[in-house]
Write a protein that holds these residues in place. Structure first.
Motif, PDB file in Angstrom:
ATOM      1  N   PRO A  95      -6.158   2.495   2.274  1.00  0.00           N
ATOM      2  CA  PRO A  95      -7.368   2.295   1.490  1.00  0.00           C
ATOM      3  C   PRO A  95      -8.561   2.941   2.194  1.00  0.00           C
ATOM      4  O   PRO A  95      -8.563   3.136   3.407  1.00  0.00           O
ATOM      5  CB  PRO A  95      -7.508   0.779   1.429  1.00  0.00           C
TER       6      PRO A  95
ATOM      7  N   TYR B 193       0.825  -1.204   0.000  1.00  0.00           N
ATOM      8  CA  TYR B 193       0.000   0.000   0.000  1.00  0.00           C
ATOM      9  C   TYR B 193       0.864   1.260   0.000  1.00  0.00           C
ATOM     10  O   TYR B 193       1.816   1.387   0.775  1.00  0.00           O
ATOM     11  CB  TYR B 193      -0.936   0.017   1.221  1.00  0.00           C
TER      12      TYR B 193
ATOM     13  N   GLY C 123      -5.577   3.186  -2.412  1.00  0.00           N
ATOM     14  CA  GLY C 123      -4.392   2.813  -1.669  1.00  0.00           C
ATOM     15  C   GLY C 123      -3.257   2.320  -2.525  1.00  0.00           C
ATOM     16  O   GLY C 123      -2.123   2.204  -2.059  1.00  0.00           O
TER      17      GLY C 123
ATOM     18  N   ALA D 277      -2.409  -0.649  -3.684  1.00  0.00           N
ATOM     19  CA  ALA D 277      -1.727  -1.846  -3.189  1.00  0.00           C
ATOM     20  C   ALA D 277      -1.384  -2.795  -4.324  1.00  0.00           C
ATOM     21  O   ALA D 277      -2.080  -2.858  -5.338  1.00  0.00           O
ATOM     22  CB  ALA D 277      -2.621  -2.559  -2.183  1.00  0.00           C
TER      23      ALA D 277
END
Length: 731
Positions: free
Chosen positions: A345, A341, A498, A500
């Motif tokens: 998020p 990340y 985020g 990720a």
């Protein structure tokens, strides 16, 4: 004793031990061939000719016995021997079985007698052991036995024993009963003389003496008998038989059966000198209180419209070390942490009814690299500068806040900071375990909005933001329940943003809520006065997918007061319908994801009950309340009567007062006033308790039943058989 020794030889079996061989010899031996018996019959010390003596026993071996007359043979069969006395008064038995015999003696013009004659057969007296062989010894046992002419029922050498037999065969009255038609016998064994060592005579008594040596009680339980006695005293033992008969008693129940009210019953009971008395005679007073029965209860009520009641999210955060699924406060989450990340998020919550909940995902920071999109120039060549790691995050009040970490970076020969220079700076920070870099990451307990690098160019006194993307090895370390919200029933959670490399997940596997419900009186029959109760069954939320807990409870919850209690406590009956007590809502006290099931339990009304207590004069003293009852729909009164119609007493009156009305139900609280104490009631329904005490009475005598009595003396022995031992439990 006349002893004659003889050696018995047996074919010894090698397989038998010495002890077994000896036992075999004892079994095969006809012991009667080595025991003879001479009974000497006398009348006042003179030989008595023509008396018949009979010995009766059961054979114990296959050899049988013998005498002047015998029957029997195999083991366990009856053997009867008879001999008649000669001019010297001697009745001779040539062969007598060892052990106990019933001995009976009779002669014309004399009372017949009966006794137990016991003949020994023991080592050292009847036999010896020599070199493993049994050597029997012939013995002659003898006894002098007196007989009494039927004309001797009175006279100078007699005494009198008399008395009365009483018994408690009806403990409901005030006097004991008499024991009629019962044989009382005198044991005259002290008048016999045993003149050998292997014989015992016990219980020497006269059969049907009709007043001499034995007698039968008359209709009043009285008895009287004449016994032989010397001037110096004769030792006598009296024998009183055990008696089995019915006893009348007032009881509240018998065995496992409880009577609706006390009643007189008959119970088979045993009485006697060796019988242990029962001590549980019921102590009921001879008076009772009669309360009316409440109306028959209703049925058919149910609940309906079960609907989830909105609730807040649990306040417990979800940490990275928890195992998925994680259950707290009846909510089960499934989650993963993701990886790579760049920023936190965003947690999105949707629900058909709920609002206000805020869950934030916090990641850890461990920078591992930077993907530079454009080199930065304008620096002195081969010079050192400060590289700042900026972290923008939302503080608790959602204010955007920045934090920074500083590492060193160098420009190249051309005064440029490019990918190589940034890589070298990050590698150095990682190798030195600098905080917030890959080898030394840290949890960031706030929602990260952005992360970027800036270089301070001291030659221009400016901060230059490097173009590119930070490679963070971050994953979610905490799902923070930042705000719990309200009125949620079936929430859905998703994570977005985020950047990720592997996205984290968070979802609600089970969201347990309370359940609201309505009251359905449409199917009621009968008369509801007491609000019913409800047993709830529900699936309790657990962390295991392989385990289902079907829990039960009676509790419901009042959201208006925040109280928990049974349904029948939080509702009442009004005009025959079950009604909420207060606001028009109740909820289950438990939380469940699936709709629960329920069972309506209708309570049967219970009449009030109490036990009146009398004073020693038979007047009402007080009322011992057993139950104030329930299910009455109006105030009521009580009637006081004798316990049974055959019992006396009248005039007692009680006034009930107090209590309260709740909906349709009147609830008496046990308050009363004795308006009239009345008189003449039995203090005890089982009146014998007035003189016995409540523990009953054992078999007793007014003196010892073993005593010396002299010629011409009269001894009185009254016997109370007491309350006996009943064959079944009463209470």
């Amino acid at each position: 004793m006349l002893a004659v020794a003889a050696l018995l030889t047996y074919a010894c079996t090698e397989e038998l031990s010495p002890a077994q061989q000896l036992q075999q010899q004892l079994v095969e031996l006809d012991a009667s061939q080595y025991i003879s018996f001479i009974a000497v019959l006398e009348d006042n010390g003179e030989p008595l000719e023509g008396a018949t003596v009979t010995l009766t026993t059961v054979s114990v071996d296959t050899a049988g016995g013998g005498g002047t007359d015998s029957t029997g043979g195999g083991a366990g069969e009856i053997i009867s021997l008879t001999a008649t006395s000669d001019a010297d008064g001697r009745a001779v038995f040539a062969a007598v079985q060892p052990g106990g015999h019933i001995m009976e003696v009779a002669a014309e013009g004399y009372y017949s007698v009966r006794a137990v004659a016991d003949f020994d057969f023991i080592e050292g007296y009847n036999y010896t052991i020599a070199d493993g062989f049994l050597v029997p010894t012939a013995v002659v046992e003898s006894a002098i036995l007196p007989l009494f002419p039927t004309a001797a029922a009175s006279g100078a050498n007699t005494a009198t024993i008399e008395g009365k037999l009483t018994i408690e065969t009806d403990v409901t009255n005030l006097t004991p009963e008499v024991l009629a038609n019962t044989v009382v016998t005198a044991d005259l064994s002290s008048l016999t003389a045993i003149v050998s060592d292997g014989l015992a005579v016990r219980g020497y008594s006269i059969n049907e003496g009709q007043g001499f040596g034995s007698t039968t009680t008359d209709a009043n339980g009285d008895y009287s008998m004449v016994v032989p006695a010397s001037e110096n005293g004769t030792y006598i033992s009296l024998y009183f038989p055990e008696v089995e008969t019915d006893q009348v008693v007032i009881a509240n129940g018998r065995g496992t059966t409880v009577f609706d009210e006390p009643q007189a019953i008959t119970v088979n009971t045993s009485f006697g000198p060796n019988i242990t008395r029962d001590s549980n005679i019921p102590t009921n007073s001879g008076i009772k209180a009669i309360f009316p029965n409440p109306p028959t209860g209703g049925e058919g009520f149910t609940v309906n419209n079960l609907t989830k009641a909105g609730r807040a999210f649990p306040s417990s955060d979800i940490f990275e070390w928890y195992t998925s699924p994680f259950t707290t406060s009846n909510v089960s989450y499934e989650f993963s942490l993701g990886e790579g990340y760049e920023t936190s998020p965003v947690v999105n919550i949707t629900d058909p009814t709920g609002e206000g909940a805020d869950i934030r995902a916090y990641i850890n920071v461990g920078v591992a690299g930077f993907d530079m999109t454009e080199p930065d120039s304008g620096y002195f060549s081969n010079s050192n500068y400060n590289l700042y790691l900026y972290i923008d995050y939302l503080s608790g009040d959602d204010t955007l806040t920045s934090n920074l970490r500083t590492i060193n970076i160098s420009s190249d020969n051309n005064g440029v900071i490019g990918q190589d220079q940034v890589d070298a700076a990050i590698e150095s920070a990682v190798n030195n375990f600098t905080t917030y870099f890959a080898n030394n990451p840290r949890d960031w307990n706030a929602q990260i909005i952005d992360m970027y690098f800036e270089v301070y160019n001291w030659s221009t006194a400016e901060f230059n933001t490097l173009a590119g993307t930070i490679n963070n090895e971050g994953s979610v370390h905490t799902y923070d329940i930042f705000s719990t919200g309200e009125n949620y029933t079936n929430p859905t959670i998703t994570l977005t943003g985020g950047g990720a490399s592997t996205a984290a997940t968070l979802s609600v596997a089970s969201f347990g809520t309370r359940w609201t419900f309505g009251l359905n009186n449409s199917g009621i029959t009968g008369t509801y006065v007491i609000s019913p109760d409800i047993l709830w069954e529900y699936e309790a939320i657990t962390s295991s997918a392989n385990f289902t807990d079907y829990a039960t409870t009676y509790d419901v919850y009042d959201p208006n007061t925040g109280t928990t209690g049974n349904f029948d406590v939080l509702t009442y009956v009004n005009n025959g319908s079950v009604t909420f007590d207060g606001e028009e809502s109740l909820q289950t006290a438990f939380f469940s994801f699936e709709e629960p099931t329920f069972f309506v339990i209708n309570e049967n009304p219970t009449p009030a009950s109490a036990v009146p207590q009398l004073d020693s004069d038979g007047s009402l003293d007080f009322l011992a309340i057993v139950s104030s009852g329930n299910g009455y729909n109006e105030r009521f009164s009580v009637i006081i009567e004798p316990l049974l119609s055959t019992m006396g007493g009248s005039g007692a009156e009680i006034t009930l007062f107090g209590g309260f009305q709740s909906g349709d139900e009147y609830q008496w609280q046990g308050e009363y006033l004795i308006s009239n104490a009345g008189s003449g009631y039995q203090v005890y329904a089982n009146q014998a308790l007035e003189y016995l005490g409540n523990t009953g009475q054992s078999w007793t005598s007014n003196g010892s039943v073993n005593f010396y009595i002299s010629a011409g003396e009269t001894v009185v022995r009254d016997i109370d058989y007491g309350t006996g031992n009943r064959d079944e439990n009463i209470f």
